[in-house]
Motif scaffolding. Structure first.
Motif, mmCIF file in Angstrom:
data_model
loop_
_atom_site.group_PDB
_atom_site.id
_atom_site.type_symbol
_atom_site.label_atom_id
_atom_site.label_comp_id
_atom_site.label_asym_id
_atom_site.label_seq_id
_atom_site.Cartn_x
_atom_site.Cartn_y
_atom_site.Cartn_z
ATOM 1 N N ILE A 1 0.853 -1.180 0.000
ATOM 2 C CA ILE A 1 0.000 0.000 0.000
ATOM 3 C C ILE A 1 0.887 1.227 0.000
ATOM 4 O O ILE A 1 1.796 1.347 0.832
ATOM 5 C CB ILE A 1 -0.936 0.031 1.220
ATOM 6 N N ASN A 2 0.638 2.121 -0.926
ATOM 7 C CA ASN A 2 1.422 3.355 -0.993
ATOM 8 C C ASN A 2 0.741 4.411 -0.126
ATOM 9 O O ASN A 2 0.675 4.263 1.098
ATOM 10 C CB ASN A 2 1.560 3.797 -2.441
ATOM 11 N N GLY A 3 0.217 5.446 -0.697
ATOM 12 C CA GLY A 3 -0.456 6.473 0.098
ATOM 13 C C GLY A 3 -1.825 6.013 0.574
ATOM 14 O O GLY A 3 -2.486 5.197 -0.064
ATOM 15 N N MET A 4 -2.220 6.541 1.726
ATOM 16 C CA MET A 4 -3.561 6.315 2.248
ATOM 17 C C MET A 4 -4.124 7.666 2.665
ATOM 18 O O MET A 4 -3.374 8.580 3.035
ATOM 19 C CB MET A 4 -3.554 5.373 3.453
ATOM 20 N N GLY A 5 -5.436 7.775 2.620
ATOM 21 C CA GLY A 5 -6.000 9.067 2.962
ATOM 22 C C GLY A 5 -7.471 9.016 3.296
ATOM 23 O O GLY A 5 -8.113 7.967 3.199
ATOM 24 N N TRP A 6 -7.952 10.180 3.693
ATOM 25 C CA TRP A 6 -9.364 10.360 4.013
ATOM 26 C C TRP A 6 -9.916 11.502 3.178
ATOM 27 O O TRP A 6 -9.276 12.558 3.035
ATOM 28 C CB TRP A 6 -9.544 10.689 5.493
ATOM 29 N N TYR A 7 -11.101 11.268 2.644
ATOM 30 C CA TYR A 7 -11.837 12.275 1.898
ATOM 31 C C TYR A 7 -13.218 12.391 2.533
ATOM 32 O O TYR A 7 -13.644 11.489 3.269
ATOM 33 C CB TYR A 7 -11.968 11.870 0.430
ATOM 34 N N ARG A 8 -13.903 13.481 2.246
ATOM 35 C CA ARG A 8 -15.259 13.618 2.767
ATOM 36 C C ARG A 8 -16.160 14.273 1.742
ATOM 37 O O ARG A 8 -15.706 15.028 0.885
ATOM 38 C CB ARG A 8 -15.268 14.416 4.071
ATOM 39 N N GLN A 9 -17.443 13.930 1.864
ATOM 40 C CA GLN A 9 -18.435 14.464 0.937
ATOM 41 C C GLN A 9 -19.676 14.845 1.718
ATOM 42 O O GLN A 9 -20.330 13.985 2.323
ATOM 43 C CB GLN A 9 -18.779 13.438 -0.150
ATOM 44 N N VAL B 1 -3.018 0.909 -3.898
ATOM 45 C CA VAL B 1 -2.596 -0.453 -3.599
ATOM 46 C C VAL B 1 -1.938 -1.100 -4.811
ATOM 47 O O VAL B 1 -2.447 -1.006 -5.936
ATOM 48 C CB VAL B 1 -3.804 -1.310 -3.157
ATOM 49 N N ARG B 2 -0.826 -1.747 -4.570
ATOM 50 C CA ARG B 2 -0.182 -2.564 -5.602
ATOM 51 C C ARG B 2 -0.522 -4.016 -5.296
ATOM 52 O O ARG B 2 -0.166 -4.537 -4.242
ATOM 53 C CB ARG B 2 1.321 -2.335 -5.583
ATOM 54 N N LEU B 3 -1.208 -4.656 -6.242
ATOM 55 C CA LEU B 3 -1.687 -6.017 -5.988
ATOM 56 C C LEU B 3 -0.561 -7.039 -6.033
ATOM 57 O O LEU B 3 -0.536 -7.977 -5.242
ATOM 58 C CB LEU B 3 -2.782 -6.376 -6.977
ATOM 59 N N THR B 4 0.343 -6.880 -6.985
ATOM 60 C CA THR B 4 1.491 -7.775 -7.095
ATOM 61 C C THR B 4 2.758 -6.936 -7.167
ATOM 62 O O THR B 4 2.700 -5.717 -7.320
ATOM 63 C CB THR B 4 1.404 -8.671 -8.337
ATOM 64 N N LEU B 5 3.882 -7.580 -7.087
ATOM 65 C CA LEU B 5 5.162 -6.879 -7.053
ATOM 66 C C LEU B 5 5.376 -6.030 -8.296
ATOM 67 O O LEU B 5 6.010 -4.967 -8.232
ATOM 68 C CB LEU B 5 6.292 -7.899 -6.913
ATOM 69 N N TYR B 6 4.824 -6.450 -9.424
ATOM 70 C CA TYR B 6 5.106 -5.771 -10.683
ATOM 71 C C TYR B 6 3.905 -5.018 -11.245
ATOM 72 O O TYR B 6 3.971 -4.470 -12.337
ATOM 73 C CB TYR B 6 5.609 -6.782 -11.718
ATOM 74 N N SER B 7 2.813 -4.970 -10.540
ATOM 75 C CA SER B 7 1.633 -4.287 -11.054
ATOM 76 C C SER B 7 1.655 -2.816 -10.683
ATOM 77 O O SER B 7 2.425 -2.379 -9.823
ATOM 78 C CB SER B 7 0.360 -4.945 -10.511
ATOM 79 N N ASN B 8 0.808 -2.059 -11.361
ATOM 80 C CA ASN B 8 0.670 -0.644 -11.043
ATOM 81 C C ASN B 8 -0.168 -0.459 -9.780
ATOM 82 O O ASN B 8 -0.887 -1.361 -9.355
ATOM 83 C CB ASN B 8 -0.008 0.098 -12.196
ATOM 84 N N PHE B 9 -0.072 0.726 -9.195
ATOM 85 C CA PHE B 9 -0.914 1.030 -8.051
ATOM 86 C C PHE B 9 -2.337 1.341 -8.532
ATOM 87 O O PHE B 9 -2.536 2.023 -9.532
ATOM 88 C CB PHE B 9 -0.360 2.230 -7.276
ATOM 89 N N VAL B 10 -3.295 0.811 -7.801
ATOM 90 C CA VAL B 10 -4.708 1.024 -8.096
ATOM 91 C C VAL B 10 -5.347 1.684 -6.886
ATOM 92 O O VAL B 10 -5.054 1.320 -5.744
ATOM 93 C CB VAL B 10 -5.415 -0.310 -8.412
ATOM 94 N N SER B 11 -6.227 2.644 -7.146
ATOM 95 C CA SER B 11 -6.882 3.360 -6.055
ATOM 96 C C SER B 11 -8.148 2.630 -5.610
ATOM 97 O O SER B 11 -9.008 2.303 -6.435
ATOM 98 C CB SER B 11 -7.232 4.774 -6.521
#
Length: 121
Positions: free
Chosen positions: A31-39, A99-109
């Motif tokens: 997991i790279n960045g994590m955060g909180w948003y609000r609406q 999140v990166r699912l595997t070692l070589y995959s891109n990060f997905v939000s």
């Protein structure tokens, strides 16, 4: 699949405090960045706070000095400690993680389902 499960929302009086938690579960590499948003009703979803993999934090101007974001890397969990709450903080709060699912995959939000925070004046 990755799931983000939020908890800690609720009803609080103005001036009070709440602590939100968001735990990531499932199969992933990192997991790279994590955060909180609000609406708020009728408004767009806005950033509240984010924390990078190295612990660098960023806050919306409206919450600086009142909210603190932190994370537990071992538990893949991010927290949002909210203090001095006011009616303008009323919103649905969403957790987000890159999140990166595997070692070589891109990060997905990924997004959590949201947790309601209501501040009564």
């Amino acid at each position: 699949q990755v799931q983000l499960v939020e908890s800690g929302g609720g009803l609080v009086q103005a001036g009070g405090s709440l602590r939100l938690s968001c735990a990531a579960s499932g199969r992933f590499s990192r997991i790279n960045g994590m955060g909180w948003y609000r609406q708020a009703p009728g408004k767009q979803r806005d950033l509240v706070a984010r924390i990078t993999l190295t612990g660098v934090t960023d806050y919306a101007d409206s919450v600086k000095g009142r909210f603190t974001i932190s994370r537990d890397y071992a538990k893949s969990t991010v927290y949002l400690q909210m203090s001095s709450l006011n009616a303008e903080d009323t919103a649905v709060y969403y957790c987000n993680a890159d999140v990166r699912l595997t070692l070589y995959s891109n990060f997905v939000s990924y997004w959590g389902q949201g947790t309601q925070v209501t501040v009564s004046s």
